[in-house]
Design a protein around this motif. Structure first.
Motif, PDB file in Angstrom:
ATOM      1  N   ASP A 157       0.850  -1.185   0.000  1.00 18.21           N
ATOM      2  CA  ASP A 157       0.000   0.000   0.000  1.00 18.21           C
ATOM      3  C   ASP A 157       0.886   1.236   0.000  1.00 18.21           C
ATOM      4  OD1 ASP A 157      -2.378  -1.423   0.065  1.00 18.21           O
ATOM      5  OD2 ASP A 157      -2.465  -1.464   2.248  1.00 18.21           O
ATOM      6  N   ALA A 158       0.660   2.111  -0.955  1.00 19.07           N
ATOM      7  CA  ALA A 158       1.381   3.371  -1.030  1.00 19.07           C
ATOM      8  C   ALA A 158       0.366   4.500  -0.881  1.00 19.07           C
ATOM      9  CB  ALA A 158       2.118   3.493  -2.361  1.00 19.07           C
ATOM     10  N   TYR A 159       0.722   5.504  -0.099  1.00 20.22           N
ATOM     11  CA  TYR A 159      -0.196   6.605   0.183  1.00 20.22           C
ATOM     12  C   TYR A 159       0.229   7.867  -0.571  1.00 20.22           C
ATOM     13  CZ  TYR A 159      -2.305   3.823   3.876  1.00 20.22           C
ATOM     14  OH  TYR A 159      -2.972   2.838   4.569  1.00 20.22           O
ATOM     15  N   GLY A 160      -0.768   8.503  -1.188  1.00 20.38           N
ATOM     16  CA  GLY A 160      -0.498   9.718  -1.940  1.00 20.38           C
ATOM     17  C   GLY A 160      -1.658  10.683  -1.844  1.00 20.38           C
ATOM     18  N   LEU A 161      -1.694  11.650  -2.756  1.00 17.71           N
ATOM     19  CA  LEU A 161      -2.702  12.705  -2.767  1.00 17.71           C
ATOM     20  C   LEU A 161      -3.670  12.506  -3.927  1.00 17.71           C
ATOM     21  CD1 LEU A 161      -3.676  15.522  -1.704  1.00 17.71           C
ATOM     22  CD2 LEU A 161      -2.148  16.523  -3.440  1.00 17.71           C
ATOM     23  N   TYR A 162      -4.957  12.491  -3.602  1.00 21.22           N
ATOM     24  CA  TYR A 162      -6.008  12.530  -4.617  1.00 21.22           C
ATOM     25  C   TYR A 162      -6.553  13.950  -4.677  1.00 21.22           C
ATOM     26  CZ  TYR A 162      -6.089   7.431  -4.769  1.00 21.22           C
ATOM     27  OH  TYR A 162      -5.739   6.118  -4.938  1.00 21.22           O
ATOM     28  N   TYR A 163      -6.831  14.433  -5.894  1.00 18.99           N
ATOM     29  CA  TYR A 163      -7.385  15.784  -5.987  1.00 18.99           C
ATOM     30  C   TYR A 163      -8.420  15.878  -7.104  1.00 18.99           C
ATOM     31  CZ  TYR A 163      -3.804  16.530  -9.676  1.00 18.99           C
ATOM     32  OH  TYR A 163      -3.022  16.435 -10.793  1.00 18.99           O
ATOM     33  N   ASN A 164      -9.371  16.759  -6.887  1.00 21.99           N
ATOM     34  CA  ASN A 164     -10.469  17.009  -7.808  1.00 21.99           C
ATOM     35  C   ASN A 164      -9.981  17.993  -8.870  1.00 21.99           C
ATOM     36  OD1 ASN A 164     -12.802  18.148  -9.020  1.00 21.99           O
ATOM     37  ND2 ASN A 164     -14.044  17.666  -7.212  1.00 21.99           N
ATOM     38  N   LYS A 165      -9.723  17.480 -10.082  1.00 22.20           N
ATOM     39  CA  LYS A 165      -9.166  18.337 -11.123  1.00 22.20           C
ATOM     40  C   LYS A 165     -10.134  19.437 -11.527  1.00 22.20           C
ATOM     41  CE  LYS A 165      -5.710  15.435 -13.398  1.00 22.20           C
ATOM     42  NZ  LYS A 165      -5.240  14.903 -14.708  1.00 22.20           N
ATOM     43  N   ASP A 166     -11.432  19.140 -11.478  1.00 18.58           N
ATOM     44  CA  ASP A 166     -12.419  20.160 -11.829  1.00 18.58           C
ATOM     45  C   ASP A 166     -12.382  21.318 -10.825  1.00 18.58           C
ATOM     46  OD1 ASP A 166     -13.018  18.297 -13.724  1.00 18.58           O
ATOM     47  OD2 ASP A 166     -15.109  18.011 -13.149  1.00 18.58           O
ATOM     48  N   ALA A 167     -12.268  20.976  -9.544  1.00 22.13           N
ATOM     49  CA  ALA A 167     -12.187  22.007  -8.506  1.00 22.13           C
ATOM     50  C   ALA A 167     -10.896  22.812  -8.643  1.00 22.13           C
ATOM     51  CB  ALA A 167     -12.271  21.366  -7.125  1.00 22.13           C
ATOM     52  N   PHE A 168      -9.807  22.136  -8.983  1.00 29.65           N
ATOM     53  CA  PHE A 168      -8.535  22.826  -9.197  1.00 29.65           C
ATOM     54  C   PHE A 168      -8.679  23.835 -10.335  1.00 29.65           C
ATOM     55  CE2 PHE A 168      -4.528  20.906  -7.283  1.00 29.65           C
ATOM     56  CZ  PHE A 168      -5.176  20.423  -6.171  1.00 29.65           C
ATOM     57  N   LYS A 169      -9.288  23.392 -11.439  1.00 28.85           N
ATOM     58  CA  LYS A 169      -9.430  24.266 -12.603  1.00 28.85           C
ATOM     59  C   LYS A 169     -10.291  25.470 -12.270  1.00 28.85           C
ATOM     60  CE  LYS A 169     -10.768  24.175 -17.498  1.00 28.85           C
ATOM     61  NZ  LYS A 169     -11.316  23.326 -18.596  1.00 28.85           N
ATOM     62  N   ALA A 170     -11.395  25.232 -11.544  1.00 28.81           N
ATOM     63  CA  ALA A 170     -12.291  26.328 -11.172  1.00 28.81           C
ATOM     64  C   ALA A 170     -11.593  27.353 -10.277  1.00 28.81           C
ATOM     65  CB  ALA A 170     -13.523  25.770 -10.468  1.00 28.81           C
ATOM     66  N   ALA A 171     -10.645  26.882  -9.475  1.00 26.36           N
ATOM     67  CA  ALA A 171      -9.919  27.772  -8.565  1.00 26.36           C
ATOM     68  C   ALA A 171      -8.661  28.364  -9.201  1.00 26.36           C
ATOM     69  CB  ALA A 171      -9.548  27.017  -7.287  1.00 26.36           C
ATOM     70  N   ILE A 173      -6.007  26.656 -10.136  1.00 25.16           N
ATOM     71  CA  ILE A 173      -4.811  25.922  -9.682  1.00 25.16           C
ATOM     72  C   ILE A 173      -4.384  24.973 -10.790  1.00 25.16           C
ATOM     73  CG2 ILE A 173      -3.868  24.410  -7.900  1.00 25.16           C
ATOM     74  CD1 ILE A 173      -6.218  25.394  -6.101  1.00 25.16           C
ATOM     75  N   THR A 174      -3.155  25.083 -11.240  1.00 27.80           N
ATOM     76  CA  THR A 174      -2.720  24.345 -12.429  1.00 27.80           C
ATOM     77  C   THR A 174      -1.969  23.054 -12.142  1.00 27.80           C
ATOM     78  OG1 THR A 174      -0.694  25.677 -12.527  1.00 27.80           O
ATOM     79  CG2 THR A 174      -2.602  26.461 -13.779  1.00 27.80           C
ATOM     80  N   ALA A 175      -1.536  22.849 -10.889  1.00 26.98           N
ATOM     81  CA  ALA A 175      -0.763  21.643 -10.572  1.00 26.98           C
ATOM     82  C   ALA A 175      -0.901  21.323  -9.091  1.00 26.98           C
ATOM     83  CB  ALA A 175       0.709  21.843 -10.924  1.00 26.98           C
ATOM     84  N   PRO A 176      -0.758  20.040  -8.726  1.00 26.33           N
ATOM     85  CA  PRO A 176      -0.839  19.673  -7.305  1.00 26.33           C
ATOM     86  C   PRO A 176       0.335  20.255  -6.527  1.00 26.33           C
ATOM     87  CG  PRO A 176      -0.098  17.800  -8.616  1.00 26.33           C
ATOM     88  CD  PRO A 176      -0.524  18.860  -9.582  1.00 26.33           C
ATOM     89  N   PRO A 177       0.125  20.616  -5.278  1.00 29.93           N
ATOM     90  CA  PRO A 177       1.198  21.216  -4.460  1.00 29.93           C
ATOM     91  C   PRO A 177       2.285  20.196  -4.147  1.00 29.93           C
ATOM     92  CG  PRO A 177      -0.712  20.733  -3.112  1.00 29.93           C
ATOM     93  CD  PRO A 177      -1.133  20.476  -4.524  1.00 29.93           C
ATOM     94  N   LYS A 178       3.519  20.684  -4.117  1.00 30.24           N
ATOM     95  CA  LYS A 178       4.653  19.801  -3.850  1.00 30.24           C
ATOM     96  C   LYS A 178       5.239  19.980  -2.451  1.00 30.24           C
ATOM     97  CE  LYS A 178       6.096  19.212  -8.652  1.00 30.24           C
ATOM     98  NZ  LYS A 178       7.229  19.294  -9.628  1.00 30.24           N
ATOM     99  N   THR A 179       5.023  21.123  -1.840  1.00 31.57           N
ATOM    100  CA  THR A 179       5.512  21.368  -0.476  1.00 31.57           C
ATOM    101  C   THR A 179       4.324  21.696   0.421  1.00 31.57           C
ATOM    102  OG1 THR A 179       5.836  23.744  -0.783  1.00 31.57           O
ATOM    103  CG2 THR A 179       7.680  22.300  -1.383  1.00 31.57           C
TER     104      THR A 179
END
Length: 445
Positions: A157-171, A173-179
């Motif tokens: 099992d590997a844990y990562g970040l899931y994100y809503n691309k539609d919500a990102f676009k509406a806000a 935000i062009t890429a997932p945060p790295k820090t």
């Protein structure tokens, strides 16, 4: 994606139970394996999966094993808890398991020190298998304790970040945060208040939020849980105080503990279609590789993105790492058919085609280096993120200890108190928690 049958909190609770039960186990790692694996024999294999697709995937792998080993028949029992396993191991007898698969990696320290499972090193050596060349380093770390390799990894099992691309676009935000500093800004930007609650929350940061445990957070700071002498490092390694401080700050920025907890109480079940990420109630989610298939099956009405979780700002070069866990397999010390049991365990954990087939069937990350590179592995774009996290050299896990996962429960309990403001002095609180961890481990030895 088949439904998962466990939660991180449940696994920790089970580990605490095992810490008590295993201490009474009378098995011994010195049990001689004198049976002839070439004779006709039936072995008992117990595992914890219960969803129909998961159970079928196990049965399919066992069928392939039996075809390759026609003299060994495998009686499979599904949906077995670790508490039932320990009770059966203490009782022994012909109905007890010979081979066991467990979700609770936190129990490895107890499995090894109590003698519940045999040390697999003689079997590995006999089969000329170098585990360091077969399994990723982090997986070997959580399957052994104090030099005793009493279990081997079965999927990862590997844990990562899931994100809503539609919500990102509406806000915008062009890429997932790295820090984490980037993450904080993104979480605030994605949060839409509504009355005394939220129309959308950027991220649920509380430790009761699904999978947002202190251990899963801390992995992104590169923590050292214990020093060279085996004493707790949570009060000495700044990774822990930095993580706790950041998480508490994020809670405050997103509305405060009480407001967030009230919103969290509106969430659907973690393993059901109404999970808050599926419904759009939260725009980002810390979770394991299985969430992708679950969200798709739930009919999420947005495009799903996956990425590694952010890292500490001063560790930006390590972006891509994550927390690793998984399923383990061992051989019962009470078994009188250990050589035959080893043949099944070896097949399930080291045969590349077997590992890949199982991974493809239940959408978990493969647990061997060769399986991770296999052309037969089904890797859709979102799933590739977790394959890469599993292979990142800085990915890490919570180490095995003599008290099983009890030290994690103690740390998590402190996290609960700190996030809601019951503890004001972080340094003193961590020192007290570290002392409790050291005391508990000393008693468990």
């Amino acid at each position: 994606m088949p439904a998962r049958t466990r939660k991180a909190a449940a696994a920790l609770a089970a580990a605490a139970v095992i810490s008590l039960l295993a201490s009474a186990c009378t098995g011994s790692n010195q049990s001689a394996a004198n049976d002839d694996p070439n004779k006709d024999v039936t072995i008992n294999f117990w595992h914890g999966w219960s969803a129909p697709g998961e159970v079928k995937a196990i049965q399919d792998n066992v069928a392939r094993f039996e075809k390759a080993h026609p003299n060994i028949k495998v009686k499979v029992t599904a949906n077995i808890t670790d508490a039932k396993i320990q009770q059966a191991l203490r009782a022994g007898g012909s109905k007890a398991p010979d081979v066991v698969s467990s979700f609770t990696t936190d129990s490895v320290g107890k499995f090894c020190t109590s003698g519940s499972f045999v040390d697999l090193k003689p079997f590995l050596e006999k089969s000329k298998i170098d585990p360091a060349k077969v399994f990723p380093k982090s997986l070997l770390e959580y399957t052994q304790f104090a030099g005793n390799q009493c279990t081997l990894p079965l999927l990862n099992d590997a844990y990562g970040l899931y994100y809503n691309k539609d919500a990102f676009k509406a806000a915008g935000i062009t890429a997932p945060p790295k820090t984490w500093s980037e993450f904080e800004k993104v979480a605030e930007k994605l949060t839409k208040p509504k009355g005394d609650g939220y129309a959308q929350l950027g991220f649920m940061p509380t430790y009761h939020g699904y999978e947002t445990t202190p251990m899963h957070y801390a992995s992104q700071w590169g923590p050292a849980y214990f020093d060279a002498e085996g004493r707790s490092s949570i009060a000495k390694d700044p990774a822990f105080s930095k993580m706790l401080t950041f998480q508490k700050g994020l809670i405050d920025k997103l509305g405060g503990f009480q407001k967030l907890e009230k919103y969290r109480n509106t969430f659907g079940d973690e393993w059901g279609a109404k999970h808050p990420f599926h419904t759009g109630q939260v725009a980002m989610q810390l979770d394991g590789e299985w969430r992708l298939g679950m969200a798709q099956e739930a009919g999420a009405k947005f495009e799903i993105g996956t990425a590694p979780m952010p890292v500490a700002d001063d560790q930006a070069a390590d972006y891509g790492k994550g927390y690793l866990s998984g399923t383990i397999m061992g051989i019962a010390a009470t078994s009188q058919k250990q050589n035959a049991a080893w043949e099944l365990l070896k097949y399930m954990t080291t045969d590349t085609d077997a590992v890949v087939a199982f991974s493809n069937a239940i959408h978990n990350v493969p647990s061997t280096l060769e399986a991770l590179k296999s052309p037969k592995l089904k890797v859709e774009p979102g799933f590739r993120t977790f394959i890469e996290i599993a292979q990142h050299p800085k990915s890490n896990t919570t180490p095995a200890q003599a008290d099983g996962g009890a030290y994690q429960v103690t740390f998590q309990d402190f996290g609960y108190q700190y996030e809601k403001g019951s503890v004001k002095d972080l340094k003193a609180g961590l020192e007290k928690t570290a002392q409790q961890i050291d005391t508990d481990i000393a008693k468990a030895k």
